[in-house]
Design a protein around this motif. Structure first.
Motif, PDB file in Angstrom:
ATOM      1  N   UNK A   4       0.841  -1.193   0.000  1.00  0.00           N
ATOM      2  CA  UNK A   4       0.000   0.000   0.000  1.00  0.00           C
ATOM      3  C   UNK A   4       0.882   1.250   0.000  1.00  0.00           C
ATOM      4  N   UNK A   5       0.511   2.179  -0.873  1.00  0.00           N
ATOM      5  CA  UNK A   5       1.287   3.402  -1.016  1.00  0.00           C
ATOM      6  C   UNK A   5       2.259   3.378  -2.158  1.00  0.00           C
TER       7      UNK A   5
ATOM      8  N   UNK B 296       0.458   5.884  -5.494  1.00  0.00           N
ATOM      9  CA  UNK B 296       0.024   5.821  -4.089  1.00  0.00           C
ATOM     10  C   UNK B 296      -1.224   4.954  -3.969  1.00  0.00           C
ATOM     11  N   UNK B 297      -1.108   3.719  -4.427  1.00  0.00           N
ATOM     12  CA  UNK B 297      -2.254   2.814  -4.455  1.00  0.00           C
ATOM     13  C   UNK B 297      -2.748   2.510  -3.045  1.00  0.00           C
ATOM     14  N   UNK B 298      -4.041   2.367  -2.907  1.00  0.00           N
ATOM     15  CA  UNK B 298      -4.655   2.054  -1.634  1.00  0.00           C
ATOM     16  C   UNK B 298      -5.511   0.809  -1.727  1.00  0.00           C
ATOM     17  N   UNK B 299      -6.191   0.488  -0.631  1.00  0.00           N
ATOM     18  CA  UNK B 299      -7.002  -0.725  -0.598  1.00  0.00           C
ATOM     19  C   UNK B 299      -8.099  -0.704  -1.656  1.00  0.00           C
ATOM     20  N   UNK B 300      -8.638   0.505  -1.963  1.00  0.00           N
ATOM     21  CA  UNK B 300      -9.716   0.592  -2.943  1.00  0.00           C
ATOM     22  C   UNK B 300      -9.249   0.260  -4.359  1.00  0.00           C
ATOM     23  N   UNK B 301      -7.909   0.194  -4.573  1.00  0.00           N
ATOM     24  CA  UNK B 301      -7.373  -0.114  -5.900  1.00  0.00           C
ATOM     25  C   UNK B 301      -7.126  -1.603  -6.089  1.00  0.00           C
TER      26      UNK B 301
ATOM     27  N   UNK C   1       0.187  -5.597  -0.290  1.00  0.00           N
ATOM     28  CA  UNK C   1       0.596  -6.085   1.026  1.00  0.00           C
ATOM     29  C   UNK C   1       0.777  -4.904   1.977  1.00  0.00           C
ATOM     30  N   UNK C   2       0.722  -5.213   3.287  1.00  0.00           N
ATOM     31  CA  UNK C   2       0.900  -4.167   4.294  1.00  0.00           C
ATOM     32  C   UNK C   2       2.384  -3.809   4.412  1.00  0.00           C
TER      33      UNK C   2
END
Length: 632
Positions: free
Chosen positions: A464-465, A547-552, A588-589
């Motif tokens: 993420x990010x 800056x990809x997030x969970x919604x992506x 991944x986190x």
């Protein structure tokens, strides 16, 4: 007291005998009537005693110098008429018509010159005493018939198209030493019902009489009250004009115009002229009348006569980039009519990539309004270049200078007619709308093969990010110049089958993220993330999510469409397309994200233990202090 009452009663009875007395009344004269037309002479009696139904007798005193009295007709004596009137009374030409018991009228159906003279109405006595007048007289003057009416031509009997103009004329005039007025009325019998109009029944009874428009005895123009004539007159669709001295024999000419006939205007038309005179009592009386038949009119509804055909018919197959020429031929709308036409070219099919030739929604390609202004509908026609023209009366052409596969489909010409209206408003309803048979247009394209594969760019695990890079590799096999347009779509869950994939796309289950058009234009759509598209090399296209997030997270596909170049240099969608298998994006986190939970738990636990220790020490100290104070 009693003698005074008796005297008053006798006096009142004496006064009433002289105040209430018989009186016979006829109109004041002289009355001028026309030979050959009816005479109606009213007579009433009042102030009488006896039965409510009174008898009447008429006498004639001729103006021949002798002053001879002649019995005309009586309500009580069949032998009353003198010899000259006996056969006329027996035939009913001379008769008495009752309005009530004490009101009657002498009717002479056809006046003769020898009927001129002084007429006396006499009422036989039914009273106990002979008081008042029992008769009254009036002078009747019989003037010659000079009313004339004619027409130059009548209706031909040929059917008239709905919306065509109708013009009828008749000449009328009268010569009289007396001051008389002339009225002229145009009317129709039969056809629609008395309530002629759009909602009236079309029954050809033949007995319905409808006044259309008239010039009255006081020279005012008035429309008929039946049907919709008042509205049409107010809208200027029906007019009546008087032209002085232009008719035959110095008669005035009357011209009625109907701007646009409707089916309920069918029937037998007539022109009626009437001569009027103002009697001494101040009332207008019609003393002569003539009716002229102008012929029968049949109005053919546009729905029965309108024809719309396309040329060529059937099916047309052309190479891509060739000009497309279609013609629309309109018949039965009326030659030289005042009706306006709206002509539209419609197409069903191949407006979008993947549509069948006959499928998809019907779209408007072009239209020509009643004012002759041409407007275009879909973008494909405008970009390809074209024209719509009125080549001749009833012939409208559509030309696409360079037809593309997107122009394939079933073409129809749709014509709307506004009967009787040269400039209909934008919301005016059309009288009738008719569609032509469809002509199928097929555009041959060169053989094109295309394939696309989407993949994630190589690199470390995505977290993420991070920036996510997706690559779409497209392969095209064809002849001649070609370009590719790439679209990126994303869904949360992958479709299992092709049917499910199509259904999900139609239902909006997949979101269009971005596109790189065939001419290199990048189009970005709202996604909540910062995205970009570019072309890395021939056949390789990239989508980046910054800056990809969970919604992506989800499944991504790329859709490639091939565009070809026509002989004129224009680019068109060949209809060849390929969709890649889906690529799953999982984030991944980060390490900082993994330490966050233990840190929060540790800080929380330390705070809790510290609070418990402080609370325990404080509690013990306070208890010990309390015991020391109690011992003192």
């Amino acid at each position: 007291m009693a003698p005074w009452g008796t005297t008053a009663f006798i006096s009142l009875q004496w006064v009433l005998q002289y105040v209430v007395c018989r009186e016979v009344t006829v109109p004041p004269g002289p009355l001028y009537r026309v030979a050959g037309f009816p005479l109606s002479l009213p007579c009433s009696v009042s102030g009488y005693e006896g039965p409510r139904t009174q008898d009447f007798e008429w006498y004639l005193y001729r103006e021949d110098g002798s002053g001879q009295q002649m019995g005309v007709v009586s309500t009580r004596d069949r032998g009353f008429p003198y010899a000259p009137f006996q056969p006329r009374v027996r035939s009913g030409e001379v008769r008495v018509e009752r309005d009530s018991g004490d009101r009657a009228r002498l009717v002479i159906q056809r006046l003769r010159p020898e009927d001129q003279g002084r007429y006396e109405c006499y009422t036989p006595n039914t009273d106990s005493r002979h008081l008042g007048n029992y008769g009254a007289s009036v002078t009747v003057k019989v003037i010659p018939d000079t009313l004339q009416i004619s027409h130059s031509r009548s209706l031909s009997g040929q059917p008239l198209a709905e919306g065509a103009e109708l013009q009828l004329t008749c000449a009328a005039g009268v010569r009289s030493d007396q001051h008389t007025h002339l009225s002229v009325t145009f009317g129709v019998r039969g056809g629609a019902g008395t309530g002629a109009g759009p909602g009236a029944a079309n029954g050809g009874q033949g007995h319905n009489l409808r006044e259309i428009i008239s010039i009255g005895r006081e020279l005012g123009v008035a429309p008929g009250r039946s049907g919709d004539y008042e509205k049409r007159y107010g809208d200027g669709e029906i007019t009546l004009e008087k032209r002085r001295g232009n008719g035959e024999g110095d008669r005035d000419l009357y011209v009625m115009k109907m701007a646009a006939v409707a089916p309920w205007d069918s029937g037998a038309y007539f022109c009626e002229a009437a001569q009027w005179i103002l009697d001494p009592e101040g009332r207008w009386e019609r003393i002569a009348q003539r009716t002229l038949e102008l012929g029968n009119l049949t109005v053919q509804p546009l729905a029965d006569t309108l024809t719309v055909t396309t040329n060529p018919r059937g099916e047309v197959t052309l190479p891509a980039g060739s000009p497309l020429n279609l013609a629309c031929e309109v018949g039965g709308a009326g030659t030289g009519s005042s009706s306006a036409l709206l002509v539209r070219w419609m197409r069903r099919g191949s407006a979008g990539v993947g549509d069948g030739v006959g499928g998809g929604p019907e779209v408007e390609v072009a239209r020509m309004g009643p004012d002759g202004v041409v407007s275009w509908g879909d973008d494909a026609s405008r970009e390809g270049g074209g024209s719509m023209e009125k080549e001749a009366e009833g012939r409208y052409s559509l030309r696409l200078f360079s037809a593309h596969p997107a122009d394939s489909g079933v073409y129809r010409c749709v014509v709307s007619v506004y009967a009787g209206s040269r400039s209909p408003g934008p919301y005016s309803p059309a009288t009738v709308t008719q569609r032509s048979e469809g002509v199928t247009v097929n555009l041959k394209t060169k053989e094109v093969r295309v394939s696309s594969v989407a993949e994630l760019a190589r690199g470390p695990l995505l977290k993420r990010g991070n920036t996510v890079s997706l690559l779409c590799n497209v392969s095209v096999t064809t002849t001649g110049p070609s370009r590719v347009e790439v679209q990126w779509l994303m869904s949360r869950e992958p479709p299992n089958t092709a049917v499910e994939k199509a259904a999900r796309q139609e239902a909006g289950g997949r979101r269009l993220l971005a596109a790189l058009t065939y001419d290199g234009l990048a189009r970005l759509y709202s996604n909540g993330s910062d995205i970009s598209v570019d072309q890395l090399s021939p056949g390789c296209y990239r989508l980046r999510i910054h800056a990809a997030g969970l919604e992506d997270q989800g499944h991504y596909v790329c859709l490639a469409e091939v565009w070809g170049q026509d002989p004129h240099g224009g680019w068109y969608n060949t209809g060849a397309r390929a969709e890649s298998p889906s690529v799953r994006v999982y984030l991944y986190a980060r390490a900082t994200d993994l330490l966050l939970i233990p840190l929060v738990v540790g800080v929380s636990s330390a705070l809790f233990v510290g609070v418990v220790i402080i609370a325990t020490v404080t509690c013990c100290f306070m208890n010990r202090l309390a015991r020391q104070r109690s011992q003192k």
